[in-house]
Design a protein around this motif. Structure first.
Motif, PDB file in Angstrom:
ATOM      1  N   ALA A  33      33.018  32.708  30.220  1.00 41.53           N
ATOM      2  CA  ALA A  33      32.311  33.764  29.491  1.00 41.53           C
ATOM      3  C   ALA A  33      31.652  34.741  30.457  1.00 41.53           C
ATOM      4  N   GLU A  34      31.113  34.248  31.552  1.00 42.23           N
ATOM      5  CA  GLU A  34      30.479  35.105  32.564  1.00 42.23           C
ATOM      6  C   GLU A  34      31.523  36.030  33.198  1.00 42.23           C
ATOM      7  N   SER A  35      32.688  35.469  33.524  1.00 42.74           N
ATOM      8  CA  SER A  35      33.767  36.281  34.097  1.00 42.74           C
ATOM      9  C   SER A  35      34.253  37.324  33.093  1.00 42.74           C
ATOM     10  N   MET A  36      34.331  36.915  31.836  1.00 42.96           N
ATOM     11  CA  MET A  36      34.757  37.837  30.785  1.00 42.96           C
ATOM     12  C   MET A  36      33.783  39.004  30.671  1.00 42.96           C
ATOM     13  N   SER A  41      52.842  46.285  29.789  1.00 46.13           N
ATOM     14  CA  SER A  41      51.857  46.298  28.709  1.00 46.13           C
ATOM     15  C   SER A  41      50.969  45.071  28.802  1.00 46.13           C
ATOM     16  N   GLY A  42      49.723  45.224  28.355  1.00 49.11           N
ATOM     17  CA  GLY A  42      48.781  44.113  28.373  1.00 49.11           C
ATOM     18  C   GLY A  42      48.010  44.043  29.676  1.00 49.11           C
ATOM     19  N   LEU A  43      46.997  43.202  29.681  1.00 47.18           N
ATOM     20  CA  LEU A  43      46.150  43.020  30.855  1.00 47.18           C
ATOM     21  C   LEU A  43      46.041  41.531  31.149  1.00 47.18           C
ATOM     22  N   GLY A  44      46.371  41.145  32.364  1.00 47.45           N
ATOM     23  CA  GLY A  44      46.288  39.755  32.768  1.00 47.45           C
ATOM     24  C   GLY A  44      45.743  39.643  34.180  1.00 47.45           C
ATOM     25  N   PRO A  45      45.623  38.427  34.683  1.00 45.95           N
ATOM     26  CA  PRO A  45      45.049  38.232  36.022  1.00 45.95           C
ATOM     27  C   PRO A  45      45.871  38.849  37.147  1.00 45.95           C
ATOM     28  N   PHE A  46      47.163  39.132  36.894  1.00 49.81           N
ATOM     29  CA  PHE A  46      48.010  39.659  37.964  1.00 49.81           C
ATOM     30  C   PHE A  46      48.322  41.148  37.777  1.00 49.81           C
ATOM     31  N   THR A  47      47.747  41.768  36.754  1.00 50.39           N
ATOM     32  CA  THR A  47      48.078  43.165  36.470  1.00 50.39           C
ATOM     33  C   THR A  47      47.719  44.086  37.625  1.00 50.39           C
ATOM     34  N   GLY A  48      46.504  43.942  38.149  1.00 52.76           N
ATOM     35  CA  GLY A  48      46.070  44.798  39.253  1.00 52.76           C
ATOM     36  C   GLY A  48      46.976  44.679  40.455  1.00 52.76           C
ATOM     37  N   THR A  93      31.719  40.156  33.024  1.00 50.14           N
ATOM     38  CA  THR A  93      31.796  40.985  34.232  1.00 50.14           C
ATOM     39  C   THR A  93      33.017  41.887  34.202  1.00 50.14           C
ATOM     40  N   GLY A  94      34.149  41.345  33.778  1.00 51.84           N
ATOM     41  CA  GLY A  94      35.399  42.107  33.780  1.00 51.84           C
ATOM     42  C   GLY A  94      35.489  43.152  32.696  1.00 51.84           C
ATOM     43  N   SER A  95      34.607  43.099  31.693  1.00 52.43           N
ATOM     44  CA  SER A  95      34.684  44.053  30.577  1.00 52.43           C
ATOM     45  C   SER A  95      33.424  44.894  30.440  1.00 52.43           C
ATOM     46  N   ASN A  96      32.641  44.950  31.517  1.00 52.94           N
ATOM     47  CA  ASN A  96      31.405  45.754  31.520  1.00 52.94           C
ATOM     48  C   ASN A  96      30.503  45.371  30.341  1.00 52.94           C
ATOM     49  N   ALA A  97      30.360  44.072  30.155  1.00 51.27           N
ATOM     50  CA  ALA A  97      29.523  43.566  29.067  1.00 51.27           C
ATOM     51  C   ALA A  97      28.457  42.650  29.661  1.00 51.27           C
ATOM     52  N   LYS A  98      27.559  42.216  28.799  1.00 49.22           N
ATOM     53  CA  LYS A  98      26.558  41.252  29.259  1.00 49.22           C
ATOM     54  C   LYS A  98      26.374  40.176  28.198  1.00 49.22           C
ATOM     55  N   LEU A  99      26.052  38.994  28.675  1.00 47.55           N
ATOM     56  CA  LEU A  99      25.797  37.885  27.766  1.00 47.55           C
ATOM     57  C   LEU A  99      24.416  38.061  27.151  1.00 47.55           C
ATOM     58  N   LEU A 100      24.313  37.874  25.845  1.00 47.25           N
ATOM     59  CA  LEU A 100      23.025  37.995  25.159  1.00 47.25           C
ATOM     60  C   LEU A 100      22.159  36.763  25.357  1.00 47.25           C
TER      61      LEU A 100
END
Length: 577
Positions: free
Chosen positions: A496-499, A311-318, A501-508
């Motif tokens: 924040a940039e990595s966050m 359960s959960g998502l972390g840097p080693f999940t993949g 990219t990893g969540s299909n979002a963009k910085l405003l």
């Protein structure tokens, strides 16, 4: 394996004090009853405090107090402490067979759950404890059942079958327990192999998915929801996994907990989630797999055996999922396992103790004293009467955390989450992290304490936030220990940039540093795609009393987000003494 025993042990441990407390003013009994009340409300830290108080009041002579302490340590994952507590309870029990048996059965249950393979010495230790319980009470049905199970777990099938057969002959045994014992006796593999539960459903692509249909494939079940930020962040990882194993006997199946089918369909289409997808409106699949955290990944091998649950998502999940998939693909099919998987499963354990001859009468619960969610006009809404990060209070719309030395005025007329809701969420997160560690290194001892980013406050306009679904607009505050003396805007911007990219979002806009009442904060605003809708988020961090504090504001528009984030100006953080 020991589930029937475990529920009965808990009932035997918790029921008597509640009854006696109504009839006596004995301080030890009252402290135990208070602990039971906290435990039933999942306020485990307070329960542990009450049980320790009972131990002191008894001048360290109460076996029952130590059994209670052991039960809380087990719930919190402190397995080594729980074993020691039960051992101490056994010593204090002396000639009292009742408590001695309970201590032995507790240790056997915990040791069995900690064992990882048939030759694990913990199974031998569990067997010794069960046999000791039977020596004291030969008629104890629970001990007889558990002896059969622990023998089957060690692949001592003829002995285990004999014990389970003896259990089925005990007068007063619950029919469902007898049916399970007979099922395991008929096919001992089912007692020691984590087969996937039976399931069947029709997917978005009109494909029928079931245990039978998936036989011969390695299957990764992804339990998720569009409302869950880590689930959305995991989509690129899942796309990569699906692509990597496209030409293998592998199938990725997404099982959504969403309620709004239109949002779910749009999200799946917009994010090119081309694998099998299903929305579990009835919740039957979620219930079958006992899902209580998102995302949860369950890997089932070609024979229907669960080889990984995380359960959960972390840097080693993949990486962990890839490793487990590779192993499952390489593992040859086992005809014995395949046959056992296709045979009718034993009845599912009930959610209460089995009705055995030794079961005590049920006790009517007393009046509830759990705090209610904050409501407009309430003078004192919530209070987490505890130490550390969980020592906080809400008065009207003012949140105060003693450990963080932080005061915050959240929007008026909002609903603050109950203390027990946040505790339960943090406990699930800690349990998931502990499970992930053990999956990466099964031979390691269970970690005693895990540092997690704890939710210390949550509030929403539309109802109580349960920590899983976002009820927009809403906010959450997290805290994790930190030795940093100051925040670095450059490093925060990279994170924040990595966050994004990893969540299909963009910085405003580029992240900024702001000062509030002389205290440093850093802030990044993001927009996430959620099907046809957009989720706006302000991610803010600061330092307070040796903790890194993260504040997340969620809204459905940029304007709403800015209004909500303006409440940052009300935050006051005192310098630590």
């Amino acid at each position: 394996m020991f589930r029937a025993c475990w529920f009965l042990v808990q009932l035997l441990l918790l029921a008597p004090a509640a009854v006696v407390a109504q009839q006596t003013s004995d301080p030890v009994t009252q402290a135990l009853a208070q602990g039971d009340t906290y435990r039933n409300k999942k306020r485990y830290d307070l329960a542990l405090e009450s049980y320790h108080k009972a131990d002191k009041l008894s001048r360290h002579t109460s076996a029952l107090a130590y059994l209670r302490i052991a039960s809380i340590n087990r719930l919190q994952g402190n397995f080594s402490d729980a074993l020691d507590d039960a051992k101490h309870a056994l010593k204090l029990a002396g000639d009292d067979k009742h408590f001695a048996v309970q201590a032995h059965l507790f240790r056997a249950s915990l040791l069995s759950s900690m064992a990882s393979k048939p030759t694990d010495k913990k199974f031998r230790e569990a067997e010794e404890d069960v046999r000791a319980a039977l020596a004291l009470q030969p008629e104890n049905a629970v001990a007889r059942y558990n002896l059969g199970m622990v023998l089957l777990k060690q692949e001592r099938d003829s002995e285990g079958v004999a014990e389970l057969t003896a259990f089925t002959a005990i007068s007063g045994a619950d029919p469902a327990d007898v049916a399970r014992a007979r099922s395991y006796a008929a096919n001992p593999l089912r007692a020691r192999t984590p087969f996937a539960p039976g399931f069947s459903f029709t997917t978005l692509e009109k494909e029928n998915i079931s245990n039978v249909a998936l036989k011969g494939k390695v299957v990764l079940l992804d339990f998720w929801g569009t409302w869950c930020p880590p689930c959305r962040q995991s989509v690129p990882m899942l796309i990569a996994l699906n692509k990597k194993y496209a030409n293998k006997p592998f199938q990725l199946v997404g099982i959504s907990s969403d309620h709004d089918e239109e949002i779910w369909r749009s999200y799946v289409q917009d994010h090119r989630m081309t694998w099998t997808e299903y929305i579990d409106h009835s919740g039957s699949v979620l219930k079958a797999f006992d899902i209580d955290a998102y995302p949860t990944y369950i890997l089932i091998d070609k024979d229907g055996v669960v080889r990984l649950r995380q359960s959960g998502l972390g840097p080693f999940t993949g990486g962990a999922l890839e490793e487990a998939i590779d192993k499952a693909l390489k593992r040859p099919s086992n005809p014995e396992l395949a046959e056992a998987a296709s045979s009718p499963p034993p009845p599912a354990p009930a959610n209460t103790a089995p009705t055995l001859a030794t079961r005590p009468p049920s006790v009517a619960p007393g009046p509830s004293s759990s705090p209610s969610a904050s409501r407009p006009g309430s003078e004192v809404s919530l209070s987490a009467d505890a130490a550390g990060l969980e020592g906080w209070a809400v008065t009207e719309n003012v949140y105060k955390n003693r450990e963080l030395h932080l005061t915050y005025e959240f929007p008026r007329n909002w609903n603050a989450s109950k203390p027990e809701t946040l505790r339960a969420l943090n406990q699930r997160t800690e349990a998931a992290n502990r499970a992930a560690m053990l999956q990466r290194n099964p031979d390691a001892s269970p970690p005693q304490h895990i540092t997690i980013n704890r939710v210390v406050f949550s509030a929403s306009l539309k109802g109580e936030d349960d920590g899983q679904r976002l009820l927009l607009p809403c906010l959450r505050i997290y805290a994790v220990p930190s030795r940093a003396g100051a925040l670095n805007l450059s490093r925060f911007a990279q994170m924040a940039e990595s966050m994004a990219t990893g969540s299909n979002a963009k910085l405003l806009a580029p992240p900024i540093e702001i000062m509030v009442k002389g205290h440093q904060f850093v802030r990044a605003d993001l927009v996430h795609n959620a099907g046809r809708n957009q989720l706006y988020r302000a991610f803010v961090q600061t330092l307070a009393a040796g903790y890194l504090v993260s504040i997340n504001f969620y809204a459905s528009s940029a304007e709403e987000l800015e209004t909500l984030a303006a409440s940052l100006q009300s935050i006051s953080i005192e310098e630590s003494p």
